[in-house]
Every structure is written in C-alpha cells, then in structure tokens.
Design a protein around this motif. Structure first.
Motif, PDB file in Angstrom:
ATOM      1  N   ASN A  57       0.515  -1.188  -0.188  1.00 32.78           N
ATOM      2  CA  ASN A  57      -0.091  -0.193  -0.052  1.00 32.78           C
ATOM      3  C   ASN A  57       0.791   1.300  -0.095  1.00 32.78           C
ATOM      4  O   ASN A  57       1.736   1.265   0.354  1.00 32.78           O
ATOM      5  N   VAL A  58       0.604   2.213  -0.135  1.00 31.42           N
ATOM      6  CA  VAL A  58       0.793   3.584  -0.830  1.00 31.42           C
ATOM      7  C   VAL A  58       0.464   4.415  -0.577  1.00 31.42           C
ATOM      8  O   VAL A  58      -1.194   4.386  -1.650  1.00 31.42           O
ATOM      9  N   THR A  59       0.703   5.249   0.288  1.00 32.26           N
ATOM     10  CA  THR A  59      -0.662   6.520   0.484  1.00 32.26           C
ATOM     11  C   THR A  59      -0.159   8.287  -0.527  1.00 32.26           C
ATOM     12  O   THR A  59       1.265   8.123   0.090  1.00 32.26           O
ATOM     13  N   LEU A  60      -0.415   8.705  -1.537  1.00 29.87           N
ATOM     14  CA  LEU A  60       0.070  10.384  -2.064  1.00 29.87           C
ATOM     15  C   LEU A  60      -0.546  11.541  -1.658  1.00 29.87           C
ATOM     16  O   LEU A  60      -1.974  11.173  -1.634  1.00 29.87           O
ATOM     17  N   ASN A  61       0.422  11.959  -1.446  1.00 28.26           N
ATOM     18  CA  ASN A  61       0.183  13.538  -0.831  1.00 28.26           C
ATOM     19  C   ASN A  61       0.875  14.823  -1.525  1.00 28.26           C
ATOM     20  O   ASN A  61       1.582  14.370  -0.536  1.00 28.26           O
ATOM     21  N   HIS A  62       0.433  15.380  -2.232  1.00 22.51           N
ATOM     22  CA  HIS A  62       0.791  16.745  -3.175  1.00 22.51           C
ATOM     23  C   HIS A  62       2.030  16.276  -3.520  1.00 22.51           C
ATOM     24  O   HIS A  62       3.239  16.334  -3.056  1.00 22.51           O
TER      25      HIS A  62
ATOM     26  N   PRO B 217       1.615  12.490  -9.680  1.00 20.60           N
ATOM     27  CA  PRO B 217       0.326  11.218  -9.417  1.00 20.60           C
ATOM     28  C   PRO B 217      -1.109  11.903  -8.851  1.00 20.60           C
ATOM     29  O   PRO B 217      -0.082  12.766  -7.926  1.00 20.60           O
ATOM     30  N   ALA B 218      -2.085  11.689  -9.512  1.00 21.44           N
ATOM     31  CA  ALA B 218      -3.472  12.745  -7.909  1.00 21.44           C
ATOM     32  C   ALA B 218      -3.176  11.713  -6.571  1.00 21.44           C
ATOM     33  O   ALA B 218      -2.678  10.816  -6.452  1.00 21.44           O
ATOM     34  N   ASP B 219      -4.103  12.595  -5.815  1.00 24.49           N
ATOM     35  CA  ASP B 219      -3.468  12.032  -4.557  1.00 24.49           C
ATOM     36  C   ASP B 219      -4.250  10.650  -4.228  1.00 24.49           C
ATOM     37  O   ASP B 219      -5.629  11.053  -5.378  1.00 24.49           O
ATOM     38  N   GLY B 220      -4.164   9.948  -3.306  1.00 25.98           N
ATOM     39  CA  GLY B 220      -5.048   8.987  -2.868  1.00 25.98           C
ATOM     40  C   GLY B 220      -4.309   8.069  -2.697  1.00 25.98           C
ATOM     41  O   GLY B 220      -2.882   8.080  -2.057  1.00 25.98           O
ATOM     42  N   ASN B 221      -5.264   6.618  -2.779  1.00 26.91           N
ATOM     43  CA  ASN B 221      -4.611   5.448  -2.362  1.00 26.91           C
ATOM     44  C   ASN B 221      -3.734   4.478  -3.947  1.00 26.91           C
ATOM     45  O   ASN B 221      -4.916   4.452  -3.965  1.00 26.91           O
ATOM     46  N   TYR B 222      -2.841   3.386  -3.573  1.00 26.76           N
ATOM     47  CA  TYR B 222      -2.030   2.948  -4.531  1.00 26.76           C
ATOM     48  C   TYR B 222      -2.285   1.836  -4.226  1.00 26.76           C
ATOM     49  O   TYR B 222      -1.206   1.216  -2.609  1.00 26.76           O
ATOM     50  N   GLN B 223      -1.727   0.868  -4.854  1.00 29.77           N
ATOM     51  CA  GLN B 223      -1.218  -0.408  -4.371  1.00 29.77           C
ATOM     52  C   GLN B 223       0.281  -0.758  -5.442  1.00 29.77           C
ATOM     53  O   GLN B 223      -0.181  -0.222  -6.639  1.00 29.77           O
ATOM     54  N   VAL B 224       1.227  -1.123  -4.548  1.00 32.82           N
ATOM     55  CA  VAL B 224       2.185  -1.535  -5.719  1.00 32.82           C
ATOM     56  C   VAL B 224       2.337  -3.067  -5.826  1.00 32.82           C
ATOM     57  O   VAL B 224       2.382  -4.568  -5.008  1.00 32.82           O
ATOM     58  N   TRP B 225       1.512  -3.794  -7.037  1.00 33.39           N
ATOM     59  CA  TRP B 225       2.010  -5.206  -7.231  1.00 33.39           C
ATOM     60  C   TRP B 225       2.966  -5.888  -7.348  1.00 33.39           C
ATOM     61  O   TRP B 225       3.436  -5.081  -8.651  1.00 33.39           O
ATOM     62  N   LEU B 226       3.615  -7.441  -7.041  1.00 39.15           N
ATOM     63  CA  LEU B 226       4.645  -8.535  -7.228  1.00 39.15           C
ATOM     64  C   LEU B 226       4.003  -9.221  -7.695  1.00 39.15           C
ATOM     65  O   LEU B 226       3.694  -9.861  -7.358  1.00 39.15           O
TER      66      LEU B 226
END
Length: 311
Positions: free
Chosen positions: A177-182, A236-245
C-alpha cells in the motif's frame, strides 16, 4: 549548452480550443542502435539517433480519441526538453480538430530557457533552510507558476515472490500500500533475480472504494526473465495506491525468490516557494525563486524534494 539548459517551444493556433489541439514533440540526441558492418571490419553508423526528449501530454484515450489538453487551457501550448549537443527538432501532431475550418493556421516559436542550479544538496541540523533558483527564457511567457514537493525518503524492502497466475495481475501475492499527498512523482524499482520473471503494476483506487482491481492499473513494467522493473508516475493524483509484484515465471524455491523493492515517492508540503511573478513574464527577464523548508521532525538520512516551474 550549460547545465540546466532547455529547448522551449511555444505553439499557437487560430481555432476554437477546445477542440482543436496541436501537440508538440521535441526530438533530441539519444544513443544509436543502428550500424552497418562490411567484410573489411569497418563499421559505419550515425554518432547518435534522435528520440523524444520533451512533449505535450499524451492524452490518447484509445480508438483514435484524444482528450484536449494544453499548458494554457486555450489554443496555445508550451513544451520543454533538455538542450544538449547535436541536432534537435520540433514536430507538430494535430490530435484534435474542431471542424469549423478547412485550414487552421498555427505558429511555433522555438527558444531556450535555463534553470540554475539544476540541483541543490544541503545539510541541516534542525530541519530548516532555504536556497534560491533562477529561471530565464528567451520567449515571452503568459504567466509563471512554481510548486515544491517533499521532503520524503524512499522505502526499501526485500520481498518473497511466488508463482502467480501470469494472465491475472491481481493474483500477485505481494501487494504494498502507498498513500500519496501532494506528490511530484512516484518511482518504483524492482531488483529481479536472474532466473525469475517478475512483473510490477501500479494500481490507483480512483473510485475510493478501498478495492484495487485490474481495471484500476495505471502503470506497468513487464520485462523478460532477469530484467529489473521500473515504473515512474509524474504528478500522480492524491489518494491510495497499491504496488503489485506478480510472479510471472518463478523458477526456484520461495527462499530463493527474493526481489529488492524500492518505493520512492517525492511528496509532502515541507517545501514552500516564494518569488513567482504575477502576470506575463517578458523574454529575457530573470525570475528568482526562494525555496524554504521546515521539517523539525526530520529523521536522519537523505530526504528528497522537487521543484516544478514554468508557464
């Protein structure tokens, strides 16, 4: 050209915007891969090839549909790319057409800009400091804006990747999980073992329902066996992301399938920018920006930020 030099192209056209849209692509020097050899051992080839070094945003939505997008919001666009030794070219691509005219006159003016310095490294004992950056262009700018991002650190880990369903990215057994803000950018690097094929996907929960699906994949890197993988998302837009391997083809026992993962977001509001002018900026005027940072709780180690500026 000195460090920090840019090719700057300004394109204007005489038609309704939207929907008429002309993309500009800047070509510059890139390594060549074409050579010709002969029986006497001589090798012939160009010293370099030309490739895309700057461009308008690619908004192709599929099936020949392009979304209107310009730097100004109107019938004018600015594009920049690095200036370097060798040949350059500016190419225009008509991606949107209003249809109310047979002909659409357009004009492209190519100039240069320089940013100084190109990078800054500072050491701080209390998490505070500042520095200055200058910008000067040979083209008139309709306005000027700047924004700063950071300060943040990369996160590194070692992940055990298992064999997954190669036809289904969501079957990935490693999901981070990755959360991005600004954020200025998000970079993902995967160090893949020599005998394995691991693909990486970036997934954005655009609808905010907390569920990540194949339809929400916004980036991927799917190299061959042993190839390291890389994804980079800019603004990238603010919000929640996932990195899948995803284990596309895993050769050995689980204890041998150790992949190095680096998730590197440059994000945050610890940097502030002052000095951006209001209104048009005439050609030749030097813009001096002051970048300050204040992060008293900064942990030890390197922290990274990024400054974005332009018309």
């Amino acid at each position: 050209p000195p460090a920090g030099s840019l090719v700057l192209a300004n394109t204007k056209w005489d038609d309704a915007a939207p929907y008429t849209d002309i993309d500009t692509l800047l070509f510059g020097r890139v390594p060549t891969h074409y050579e010709w050899c002969c029986d006497n051992g001589a090798v012939y080839g160009a010293p370099y090839s030309m490739g895309t070094v700057g461009r308008s945003p690619n908004t192709h939505a599929g099936s020949g549909v392009w979304i209107f997008n310009t730097a100004t919001g109107g019938a004018e666009d600015f594009v920049a790319g690095p200036a370097q030794d060798g040949l350059h070219a500016a190419v225009q691509h008509g991606v949107g057409f209003h249809g109310g005219k047979f002909d659409v006159p357009f004009e492209t003016t190519v100039g240069s800009a320089v940013v100084n310095p190109t990078s800054v490294t500072q050491t701080t004992a209390d998490g505070t400091g500042q520095f200055q950056v200058t910008f000067k262009a040979t083209l008139d700018l309709p306005g000027f804006a700047a924004d700063a991002f950071g300060l943040s650190q990369p996160a590194t880990s070692t992940e055990t990747v298992q064999q997954d369903n190669p036809d289904d990215p969501s079957s990935a057994t490693v999901k981070k999980n990755v959360t991005l803000n600004h954020a200025a950018r998000l970079t993902i690097n995967v160090d893949v073992p020599a005998d394995d094929d691991i693909d990486v996907f970036l997934v954005y929960d655009a609808n905010g329902d907390g569920t990540f699906t194949n339809s929400e994949i916004i980036g991927s890197s799917t190299g061959s066996t042993g190839a390291d993988e890389h994804i980079e998302a800019v603004r990238p837009a603010d919000g929640n992301y996932q990195v899948w391997l995803q284990g596309w083809a895993i050769s050995g026992a689980p204890e041998t399938n150790q992949a190095g993962l680096e998730i590197f977001p440059i994000q945050g509001n610890d940097l502030t920018v002052t000095g951006a002018p209001t209104g048009p900026v005439p050609a030749g005027q030097t813009v001096t920006l002051t970048v300050s940072y204040n992060k008293p709780s900064m942990a030890a180690g390197d922290h990274f930020g990024e400054l974005h500026l332009g018309p």
